[in-house]
Motif scaffolding. Structure first.
Motif, PDB file in Angstrom:
ATOM      1  N   SER A 252      14.022  20.135  17.401  1.00 59.98           N
ATOM      2  CA  SER A 252      15.049  21.104  17.790  1.00 59.98           C
ATOM      3  C   SER A 252      15.472  21.885  16.553  1.00 59.98           C
ATOM      4  N   ASN A 253      16.606  22.552  16.659  1.00 60.62           N
ATOM      5  CA  ASN A 253      17.111  23.267  15.484  1.00 60.62           C
ATOM      6  C   ASN A 253      17.928  22.364  14.558  1.00 60.62           C
ATOM      7  N   SER A 254      17.943  21.052  14.840  1.00 59.46           N
ATOM      8  CA  SER A 254      18.682  20.134  13.965  1.00 59.46           C
ATOM      9  C   SER A 254      17.990  18.792  13.779  1.00 59.46           C
ATOM     10  N   GLU A 255      16.802  18.598  14.380  1.00 60.97           N
ATOM     11  CA  GLU A 255      16.123  17.308  14.296  1.00 60.97           C
ATOM     12  C   GLU A 255      14.643  17.471  13.972  1.00 60.97           C
ATOM     13  N   ILE A 256      14.150  16.608  13.069  1.00 63.99           N
ATOM     14  CA  ILE A 256      12.738  16.560  12.705  1.00 63.99           C
ATOM     15  C   ILE A 256      12.270  15.120  12.804  1.00 63.99           C
ATOM     16  N   GLN A 257      11.181  14.912  13.486  1.00 66.69           N
ATOM     17  CA  GLN A 257      10.616  13.562  13.612  1.00 66.69           C
ATOM     18  C   GLN A 257       9.439  13.419  12.643  1.00 66.69           C
ATOM     19  N   LEU A 258       9.529  12.430  11.749  1.00 69.14           N
ATOM     20  CA  LEU A 258       8.456  12.141  10.799  1.00 69.14           C
ATOM     21  C   LEU A 258       7.584  11.008  11.333  1.00 69.14           C
ATOM     22  N   ASN A 259       6.267  11.106  11.086  1.00 72.36           N
ATOM     23  CA  ASN A 259       5.328  10.076  11.506  1.00 72.36           C
ATOM     24  C   ASN A 259       4.304   9.858  10.387  1.00 72.36           C
ATOM     25  N   TRP A 260       3.806   8.625  10.260  1.00 72.78           N
ATOM     26  CA  TRP A 260       2.835   8.321   9.215  1.00 72.78           C
ATOM     27  C   TRP A 260       1.976   7.137   9.645  1.00 72.78           C
ATOM     28  N   SER A 261       0.970   6.852   8.840  1.00 74.67           N
ATOM     29  CA  SER A 261       0.055   5.752   9.159  1.00 74.67           C
ATOM     30  C   SER A 261       0.648   4.408   8.725  1.00 74.67           C
ATOM     31  N   LYS A 262       0.325   3.378   9.468  1.00 72.91           N
ATOM     32  CA  LYS A 262       0.848   2.037   9.184  1.00 72.91           C
ATOM     33  C   LYS A 262       0.250   1.483   7.893  1.00 72.91           C
ATOM     34  N   VAL A 263       1.077   0.856   7.082  1.00 71.71           N
ATOM     35  CA  VAL A 263       0.629   0.192   5.853  1.00 71.71           C
ATOM     36  C   VAL A 263       0.522  -1.306   6.136  1.00 71.71           C
TER      37      VAL A 263
ATOM     38  N   GLY B 190       0.802  -1.228   0.000  1.00 73.35           N
ATOM     39  CA  GLY B 190       0.000   0.000   0.000  1.00 73.35           C
ATOM     40  C   GLY B 190       0.833   1.275   0.000  1.00 73.35           C
ATOM     41  N   LYS B 191       0.182   2.362  -0.362  1.00 76.49           N
ATOM     42  CA  LYS B 191       0.820   3.690  -0.365  1.00 76.49           C
ATOM     43  C   LYS B 191       0.803   4.279   1.042  1.00 76.49           C
ATOM     44  N   VAL B 192       1.906   4.880   1.453  1.00 73.24           N
ATOM     45  CA  VAL B 192       1.991   5.543   2.768  1.00 73.24           C
ATOM     46  C   VAL B 192       1.118   6.801   2.776  1.00 73.24           C
ATOM     47  N   THR B 193       0.306   6.933   3.813  1.00 72.75           N
ATOM     48  CA  THR B 193      -0.552   8.116   3.979  1.00 72.75           C
ATOM     49  C   THR B 193      -0.337   8.719   5.369  1.00 72.75           C
ATOM     50  N   GLY B 194      -0.870   9.924   5.533  1.00 72.58           N
ATOM     51  CA  GLY B 194      -0.822  10.562   6.857  1.00 72.58           C
ATOM     52  C   GLY B 194       0.536  11.055   7.284  1.00 72.58           C
ATOM     53  N   LEU B 195       1.421  11.340   6.335  1.00 71.15           N
ATOM     54  CA  LEU B 195       2.764  11.798   6.698  1.00 71.15           C
ATOM     55  C   LEU B 195       2.691  13.176   7.355  1.00 71.15           C
ATOM     56  N   LYS B 196       3.215  13.254   8.565  1.00 74.09           N
ATOM     57  CA  LYS B 196       3.279  14.499   9.335  1.00 74.09           C
ATOM     58  C   LYS B 196       4.654  14.602   9.984  1.00 74.09           C
ATOM     59  N   SER B 197       4.869  15.693  10.725  1.00 79.42           N
ATOM     60  CA  SER B 197       6.179  15.845  11.365  1.00 79.42           C
ATOM     61  C   SER B 197       6.050  16.615  12.666  1.00 79.42           C
TER      62      SER B 197
END
Length: 352
Positions: A57-68, A46-53
């Motif tokens: 901090s000023n050097s780190e970004i956490q990505l999250n998405w829905s389970k496929v 399946g295609k990944v959906t629900g990608l958010k972040s």
């Protein structure tokens, strides 16, 4: 013949599934039966959906998405120089991108994969997701200059979209302005008053969104506005009170004959009460006056002091010339029909 038919069927199936976005390993890398199995498995990625972040901090970004469903894992990509480059794989639905430059916009995609016969078969890419890292904490905040009603702040330049300015108002920090430069003048302040300020940098995701990412607050700076040299209404009220008290002390006629006024049934019981009632009952429209003087709004405190001394001399002169009167000091704004001074000013009358 049978093998040729199987090979043809597998190739047709692969071509059909590639149109859906599934990625299939090349035929020469495996046997035809393995390829057919992989193509079949690819159809269910399946295609990944629900990608958010979430900016950490000023050097780190956490990505999250829905389970496929059925995915073996996920591959994360970040755009650079117009292309999406692989960052890494993960088994779960969260991935933290590290060691990014501060206050920079980044663009990500994610796609799921299944592992079949030791090979990764990918589903479609997710929609792209834009976000940004936080700016650094602002440094170098200082008070550049102070006026009677303004304070100019300045600081060191850092990477960001803009800077937000905050003022401590009754114990609560409130945003009062923003700028893209490295200085800001806070206006409409009261003279001779202490104020506190701090700032922080802001980075927006992109020009089409209002998502903001903030750096840490700067240190707090304190500034006290200068005492105003301009004459205020409070200064005029104090001057009027001082001159009236002086006039009362010079009113020998009233002071020596007050008891005679009382005998004739006047509505006052004390000399102070008489003075108070006289002041309230007189105005230029119903009284006569010996001259009128003016003082401009913008004239300084030194001029006000000089004016008071000169006016006391004027009161002395008038009492010597007309010792049978009592003078009431009356002040109103100019011009209000007064032609002697067309500028914004106060008119000071000596009524009797």
């Amino acid at each position: 013949m049978k093998n040729g038919m199987k090979k043809t069927a597998a190739v047709v199936m692969a071509a059909m599934l590639m149109g859906t976005g599934a990625v299939v390993p090349a035929a020469e890398d495996m046997g035809i039966f393995s390829q057919t199995a992989i193509v079949a498995e690819a159809a269910s990625v399946g295609k990944v959906t629900g990608l958010k972040s979430k900016t950490l901090s000023n050097s780190e970004i956490q990505l999250n998405w829905s389970k496929v469903k059925g995915a073996s894992g996920y591959t994360v990509y970040m755009r650079k120089n117009g292309k999406y480059n692989k960052l890494g794989d993960c088994k779960g639905t969260s991935y933290t991108v590290k060691k990014l430059p501060n206050a920079t916009r980044e663009n990500f995609k994610v796609r799921a994969y299944k592992t079949v016969k030791g090979k990764k078969v990918y589903g479609k890419y997710s929609a792209n997701w834009n976000t940004a890292t936080n700016p650094q904490a602002c440094k170098g905040l200082k008070v550049s200059s102070v006026g009677t009603d303004s304070v100019k702040l300045s600081w060191t330049k850092i990477g960001c979209t803009n800077y937000r300015i905050y003022q401590n108002i009754k114990g609560e920090w409130k945003e009062i302005g923003k700028t893209t430069g490295t200085s800001y003048t806070v206006k409409k302040l009261a003279p001779a008053t202490k104020y506190q300020f701090k700032i922080r940098a802001c980075k927006q995701d992109d020009k089409k969104t209002s998502n903001n990412h903030y750096g840490k607050y700067s240190g707090v700076v304190t500034a006290t506005t200068k005492k105003s040299d301009k004459i205020t209404q409070a200064d005029i009220d104090a001057m009027k009170k001082e001159l009236q008290e002086y006039s009362n002390s010079k009113a020998e006629y009233v002071n020596t004959r007050y008891t005679e006024f009382w005998k004739y049934g006047k509505d006052y019981n004390t000399l102070d009460e008489y003075y108070s009632m006289s002041i309230k009952s007189k105005s230029p429209s119903i009284s006569s006056y010996d001259g009128v003087d003016t003082i401009n709004f913008t004239e300084g405190q030194s001029m006000l002091k000089e004016f008071k001394e000169l006016y006391k001399d004027y009161i002395n002169y008038e009492y010597e010339k007309r010792n049978d009167v009592y003078y009431v000091v009356y002040v109103e704004a100019c011009p209000n029909g007064l032609d002697v001074n067309p500028n914004p000013c106060w008119a000071v009358y000596l009524l009797y």
